[in-house]
Write a protein that holds these residues in place. Structure first.
Motif, PDB file in Angstrom:
ATOM      1  N   ILE A  46      49.363   0.671 -29.738  1.00 47.27           N
ATOM      2  CA  ILE A  46      49.049  -0.768 -29.700  1.00 47.27           C
ATOM      3  C   ILE A  46      48.213  -1.191 -30.905  1.00 47.27           C
ATOM      4  N   ALA A  47      47.382  -0.281 -31.441  1.00 49.87           N
ATOM      5  CA  ALA A  47      46.563  -0.644 -32.608  1.00 49.87           C
ATOM      6  C   ALA A  47      47.447  -0.828 -33.844  1.00 49.87           C
ATOM      7  N   GLY A  48      48.354   0.139 -34.084  1.00 48.16           N
ATOM      8  CA  GLY A  48      49.220   0.051 -35.264  1.00 48.16           C
ATOM      9  C   GLY A  48      50.163  -1.140 -35.183  1.00 48.16           C
ATOM     10  N   LEU A  56      53.824   4.572 -40.209  1.00 44.20           N
ATOM     11  CA  LEU A  56      54.190   5.998 -40.094  1.00 44.20           C
ATOM     12  C   LEU A  56      53.691   6.515 -38.756  1.00 44.20           C
ATOM     13  N   GLU A  57      54.582   7.054 -37.968  1.00 42.78           N
ATOM     14  CA  GLU A  57      54.197   7.576 -36.654  1.00 42.78           C
ATOM     15  C   GLU A  57      54.555   9.061 -36.595  1.00 42.78           C
ATOM     16  N   GLY A  58      53.573   9.883 -36.211  1.00 43.09           N
ATOM     17  CA  GLY A  58      53.797  11.328 -36.190  1.00 43.09           C
ATOM     18  C   GLY A  58      54.766  11.756 -35.100  1.00 43.09           C
ATOM     19  N   PHE A  59      54.787  11.025 -33.991  1.00 43.92           N
ATOM     20  CA  PHE A  59      55.701  11.375 -32.903  1.00 43.92           C
ATOM     21  C   PHE A  59      56.635  10.199 -32.669  1.00 43.92           C
ATOM     22  N   GLY A  99      51.623   7.643 -27.533  1.00 47.47           N
ATOM     23  CA  GLY A  99      50.254   8.158 -27.477  1.00 47.47           C
ATOM     24  C   GLY A  99      49.546   7.587 -26.253  1.00 47.47           C
ATOM     25  N   ALA A 100      48.252   7.282 -26.399  1.00 48.23           N
ATOM     26  CA  ALA A 100      47.489   6.714 -25.271  1.00 48.23           C
ATOM     27  C   ALA A 100      48.140   5.429 -24.767  1.00 48.23           C
ATOM     28  N   THR A 101      48.755   4.689 -25.676  1.00 49.21           N
ATOM     29  CA  THR A 101      49.398   3.418 -25.307  1.00 49.21           C
ATOM     30  C   THR A 101      50.478   3.625 -24.244  1.00 49.21           C
ATOM     31  N   GLY A 102      51.092   4.802 -24.224  1.00 47.31           N
ATOM     32  CA  GLY A 102      52.112   5.095 -23.210  1.00 47.31           C
ATOM     33  C   GLY A 102      51.572   5.910 -22.052  1.00 47.31           C
ATOM     34  N   GLY A 130      47.021   0.658 -18.202  1.00 49.71           N
ATOM     35  CA  GLY A 130      47.651  -0.644 -18.444  1.00 49.71           C
ATOM     36  C   GLY A 130      46.846  -1.831 -17.945  1.00 49.71           C
ATOM     37  N   GLN A 131      45.531  -1.646 -17.814  1.00 54.58           N
ATOM     38  CA  GLN A 131      44.679  -2.781 -17.435  1.00 54.58           C
ATOM     39  C   GLN A 131      44.202  -3.461 -18.716  1.00 54.58           C
ATOM     40  N   ILE A 132      44.348  -4.765 -18.762  1.00 54.39           N
ATOM     41  CA  ILE A 132      43.825  -5.509 -19.917  1.00 54.39           C
ATOM     42  C   ILE A 132      42.406  -5.910 -19.534  1.00 54.39           C
ATOM     43  N   PRO A 150      54.672  12.681 -39.435  1.00 59.70           N
ATOM     44  CA  PRO A 150      53.216  12.858 -39.382  1.00 59.70           C
ATOM     45  C   PRO A 150      52.575  12.893 -40.771  1.00 59.70           C
ATOM     46  N   VAL A 151      51.457  12.226 -40.898  1.00 55.29           N
ATOM     47  CA  VAL A 151      50.707  12.252 -42.157  1.00 55.29           C
ATOM     48  C   VAL A 151      49.792  13.475 -42.131  1.00 55.29           C
ATOM     49  N   ALA A 152      49.913  14.328 -43.152  1.00 50.59           N
ATOM     50  CA  ALA A 152      49.075  15.538 -43.190  1.00 50.59           C
ATOM     51  C   ALA A 152      47.861  15.345 -44.074  1.00 50.59           C
ATOM     52  N   GLY A 186      40.882   0.246 -24.500  1.00 49.92           N
ATOM     53  CA  GLY A 186      41.257  -0.023 -25.887  1.00 49.92           C
ATOM     54  C   GLY A 186      42.360  -1.027 -26.145  1.00 49.92           C
ATOM     55  N   ILE A 187      42.937  -1.624 -25.106  1.00 50.46           N
ATOM     56  CA  ILE A 187      44.080  -2.506 -25.389  1.00 50.46           C
ATOM     57  C   ILE A 187      43.604  -3.757 -26.146  1.00 50.46           C
ATOM     58  N   LEU A 188      42.617  -4.449 -25.604  1.00 50.77           N
ATOM     59  CA  LEU A 188      42.176  -5.697 -26.254  1.00 50.77           C
ATOM     60  C   LEU A 188      41.473  -5.427 -27.585  1.00 50.77           C
TER      61      LEU A 188
HETATM   62  C1  LIG Z   1      44.525   7.775 -18.994  1.00 51.88           C
HETATM   63  C2  LIG Z   1      44.134   6.597 -19.842  1.00 51.88           C
HETATM   64  C3  LIG Z   1      43.883   5.377 -19.226  1.00 51.88           C
HETATM   65  C4  LIG Z   1      43.551   4.269 -19.999  1.00 51.88           C
HETATM   66  N1  LIG Z   1      43.444   3.054 -19.396  1.00 51.88           N
HETATM   67  C5  LIG Z   1      43.214   1.946 -20.148  1.00 51.88           C
HETATM   68  C6  LIG Z   1      43.194   0.669 -19.551  1.00 51.88           C
HETATM   69  O1  LIG Z   1      43.462   0.507 -18.378  1.00 51.88           O
HETATM   70  N2  LIG Z   1      42.899  -0.399 -20.345  1.00 51.88           N
HETATM   71  C7  LIG Z   1      42.644  -0.268 -21.678  1.00 51.88           C
HETATM   72  O2  LIG Z   1      42.353  -1.263 -22.348  1.00 51.88           O
HETATM   73  N3  LIG Z   1      42.684   0.940 -22.267  1.00 51.88           N
HETATM   74  C8  LIG Z   1      42.990   2.031 -21.534  1.00 51.88           C
HETATM   75  N4  LIG Z   1      43.084   3.261 -22.135  1.00 51.88           N
HETATM   76  C9  LIG Z   1      42.877   3.317 -23.568  1.00 51.88           C
HETATM   77  C10 LIG Z   1      44.069   2.714 -24.318  1.00 51.88           C
HETATM   78  O3  LIG Z   1      45.281   3.205 -23.814  1.00 51.88           O
HETATM   79  C11 LIG Z   1      43.941   3.072 -25.769  1.00 51.88           C
HETATM   80  O4  LIG Z   1      42.701   2.610 -26.271  1.00 51.88           O
HETATM   81  C12 LIG Z   1      45.010   2.440 -26.631  1.00 51.88           C
HETATM   82  O5  LIG Z   1      46.293   2.657 -26.103  1.00 51.88           O
HETATM   83  C13 LIG Z   1      44.885   3.070 -27.986  1.00 51.88           C
HETATM   84  O6  LIG Z   1      45.898   2.607 -28.784  1.00 51.88           O
HETATM   85  P1  LIG Z   1      46.025   3.221 -30.214  1.00 51.88           P
HETATM   86  O7  LIG Z   1      47.164   2.570 -30.848  1.00 51.88           O
HETATM   87  O8  LIG Z   1      44.687   3.155 -30.877  1.00 51.88           O
HETATM   88  O9  LIG Z   1      46.270   4.781 -29.955  1.00 51.88           O
HETATM   89  P2  LIG Z   1      47.599   5.552 -29.517  1.00 51.88           P
HETATM   90  O10 LIG Z   1      48.416   4.777 -28.570  1.00 51.88           O
HETATM   91  O11 LIG Z   1      47.160   6.907 -29.103  1.00 51.88           O
HETATM   92  O12 LIG Z   1      48.397   5.597 -30.864  1.00 51.88           O
HETATM   93  C14 LIG Z   1      47.968   6.392 -31.950  1.00 51.88           C
HETATM   94  C15 LIG Z   1      49.218   6.932 -32.595  1.00 51.88           C
HETATM   95  O13 LIG Z   1      48.852   7.572 -33.796  1.00 51.88           O
HETATM   96  C16 LIG Z   1      49.768   8.627 -33.996  1.00 51.88           C
HETATM   97  N5  LIG Z   1      49.195   9.559 -34.952  1.00 51.88           N
HETATM   98  C17 LIG Z   1      48.060  10.286 -34.831  1.00 51.88           C
HETATM   99  N6  LIG Z   1      47.873  11.059 -35.907  1.00 51.88           N
HETATM  100  C18 LIG Z   1      48.889  10.791 -36.742  1.00 51.88           C
HETATM  101  C19 LIG Z   1      49.257  11.271 -38.039  1.00 51.88           C
HETATM  102  N7  LIG Z   1      48.507  12.192 -38.678  1.00 51.88           N
HETATM  103  N8  LIG Z   1      50.374  10.789 -38.616  1.00 51.88           N
HETATM  104  C20 LIG Z   1      51.130   9.845 -37.989  1.00 51.88           C
HETATM  105  N9  LIG Z   1      50.835   9.377 -36.770  1.00 51.88           N
HETATM  106  C21 LIG Z   1      49.732   9.840 -36.154  1.00 51.88           C
HETATM  107  C22 LIG Z   1      49.912   9.228 -32.605  1.00 51.88           C
HETATM  108  O14 LIG Z   1      51.094  10.007 -32.492  1.00 51.88           O
HETATM  109  C23 LIG Z   1      49.923   7.979 -31.741  1.00 51.88           C
HETATM  110  O15 LIG Z   1      51.229   7.533 -31.445  1.00 51.88           O
HETATM  111  C24 LIG Z   1      43.416   4.390 -21.404  1.00 51.88           C
HETATM  112  C25 LIG Z   1      43.684   5.603 -22.022  1.00 51.88           C
HETATM  113  C26 LIG Z   1      44.051   6.701 -21.264  1.00 51.88           C
HETATM  114  C27 LIG Z   1      44.350   7.999 -21.944  1.00 51.88           C
END
Ligand SMILES: Cc1cc2nc3c(=O)[nH]c(=O)nc-3n(C[C@H](O)[C@H](O)[C@H](O)COP(=O)(O)OP(=O)(O)OC[C@H]3O[C@@H](n4cnc5c(N)ncnc54)[C@H](O)[C@@H]3O)c2cc1C
Length: 456
Positions: free
Chosen positions: A35-37, A55-58, A63-66, A70-72, A232-234, A425-427
């Motif tokens: 969700i951040a990217g 660029l997405e490693g997987f 990641g955490a987004t899936g 899912g609470q905002i 993946p970015v190394a 972390g969603i908002l």
């Molecule tokens: C069990 C659980 C419950 C949660 N519940 C809530 C909730 O209810 N409400 C809420 O607001 N937040 C919640 N969160 C937190 C929220 O899901 C995360 O803050 C948010 O999804 C983070 O988004 P992101 O894009 O930062 O990270 P991610 O979704 O983890 O995305 C990061 C991406 O970066 C990629 N990446 C990492 N390293 C590399 C690399 N070297 N090269 C390329 N790609 C790379 C990963 O593969 C991943 O896809 C929860 C988290 C968890 C684990």
């Protein structure tokens, strides 16, 4: 039990995936497609004329987004009073206003992308079970109100034996209610809860949200956006005037890179001045693995977002946040066109050892499962042990100060961050995407609690 998330279950698994297959150049590289990217890409494409590569490693949104609840939610896991202590009332309030604004940004993304996926807003309820929790939250609300933020009245059980000990300055921040009111709001007869907080929350499948927003962006900005998965970015190599990313056998050269990697530290940052940035970055981040389960019920169409702060907090080990169980009930299409209630429950988590790597294939912890079973049985009087439709886990990046990092690195303006989930972390991811995009456009912002600390 395999890591099976209800949010991933609903994604399009036949989508075409492209991997970086040559050396390329772009204006801005975003690392991480959660969700951040995706939010960062949305606001960059909207507010600037830059070319963007994600660029997405997987895989997108895996990641955490899936793997979240899912609470905002518009709050931080770090108590407001602590944020005020460190940064002062004005900066703490500004950060809360940023999160309130993130609701509007979420609407903007949803509407402009023409989405029709479920997104519900509702009043959430949180149960408190100790005097200490109650006084802590009253102090948070007292400070919020002093700073001009909207605060809701707490409801406290009329028969608690410490009413006389509640300081007078909090007296107009709560009302007294009978036991039935607390039981009704929290949907439980568990008598440990002696107060209820309410707030505005929402419910969404944030992975589906990312998938749909990305499809919209790729179609609207055909010439300015590319997404490469399994890429993946190394290494992030910072030069004086540009950045080079090592991605398996290829390189991507860009003007700026924005790390949206949640908390993964699986790459090296090499800068002209040596390893100082790399050391600071890796030293600042640690991982917490959180476990969830979900069960299906007959469909009623009444969503709920509930949290339970218990006398004995869950957690496999001490984690940096404020541990509690969180429950979400929502309409869920398990089979196509067949609606159920999906009730998801989270709470147990453990901190990853320093340098330990998280694997999405990690076995579901038996301790976490026992804690979830015990919570469901005690709270809702249900025995589910074998009836979970889903059990999943995800990793959350925690920063040392438990706050998201948004903006440029203090030592290198070509390196920017929108990361550090810190539990909720969603908002903040959406707000971070907006802010970073506006910064790249040239807009100025007031000093913020999200600024990157110069020293850790
Ligand atoms: C069990 C659980 C419950 C949660 N519940 C809530 C909730 O209810 N409400 C809420 O607001 N937040 C919640 N969160 C937190 C929220 O899901 C995360 O803050 C948010 O999804 C983070 O988004 P992101 O894009 O930062 O990270 P991610 O979704 O983890 O995305 C990061 C991406 O970066 C990629 N990446 C990492 N390293 C590399 C690399 N070297 N090269 C390329 N790609 C790379 C990963 O593969 C991943 O896809 C929860 C988290 C968890 C684990």
């Amino acid at each position: 039990m395999e890591n099976r998330s209800p949010w991933i279950h609903q994604l399009n698994h036949k989508r075409t995936i492209e991997t970086l297959h040559s050396d390329i150049e772009t204006d801005i590289a975003i690392v991480g497609a959660g969700i951040a990217g995706v939010s960062t890409a949305f606001f960059l494409l909207k507010h600037t004329d830059k070319k963007v590569v994600i660029l997405e490693g997987f895989k997108l949104a895996h990641g955490a987004t899936g793997h979240n609840a899912g609470q905002i939610a518009g709050y931080f896991e770090r108590p407001f009073r602590e944020i005020v202590n460190e940064f002062g009332l004005d900066m703490a309030c500004l950060a809360h206003k940023d999160l309130e604004y993130a609701w509007e940004l979420l609407d903007e993304m949803y509407t402009e992308a023409g989405l029709d996926i479920p997104l519900v807003r509702l009043t959430s309820f949180s149960g408190l079970s100790t005097q200490e929790q109650i006084l802590g939250h009253l102090e948070n609300n007292f400070l919020r109100r002093s700073g001009g933020l909207y605060t809701r009245t707490m409801e406290i059980l009329e028969t608690v034996d410490f009413l006389d000990e509640i300081p007078e300055k909090y007296h107009d921040l709560f009302t007294l209610v009978p036991r039935e009111e607390i039981a009704l709001k929290l949907e439980t007869f568990d008598s440990q809860y002696i107060a209820v907080l309410s707030g505005q929350k929402g419910v969404v499948n944030s992975a589906l949200f990312c998938q749909e927003v990305t499809a919209y962006l790729l179609s609207k900005y055909k010439d300015r956006l590319s997404l490469y998965e399994h890429s993946p970015v190394a290494k992030v190599v910072l030069k004086d005037d540009k950045v080079i990313l090592d991605v398996i056998k290829h390189t991507l050269t860009c003007d700026k890179v924005i790390l949206c990697t949640n908390g993964f530290g699986n790459f090296d940052i090499i800068s002209p001045s040596g390893l100082a940035i790399d050391t600071r970055f890796h030293h600042n981040l640690s991982g917490v693995v959180a476990f969830m389960s979900g069960y299906l019920e007959p469909h009623t169409g009444t969503p709920a977002v509930l949290s339970y702060y218990q006398r004995n907090a869950p957690g496999l080990t001490d984690n940096p946040g404020d541990p509690y169980f969180y429950v979400t009930r929502r309409s869920y299409e398990y089979e196509e066109k067949a609606l159920h209630n999906l009730v998801s429950v989270g709470g147990p988590d453990f901190a990853l050892e320093e340098h330990a790597k998280y694997s999405r294939d990690l076995e579901f912890s038996t301790t976490a499962k026992a804690q979830l079973d015990e919570f469901v049985s005690r709270t809702y009087d249900k025995t589910l042990e074998k009836d979970y439709a889903f059990m999943w886990h995800g990793v959350m990046g925690y920063t040392r100060n438990l706050l998201r990092m948004i903006g440029p690195d203090p030592d290198h303006s070509h390196l920017l961050y929108n990361l550090g989930c810190n539990g909720v972390g969603i908002l903040t991811s959406i707000f971070g995407g907006y802010k970073v995009a506006r910064m790249i456009k040239g807009d100025k912002f007031l000093p913020s609690i999200f600024d990157i600390p110069k020293r850790i």
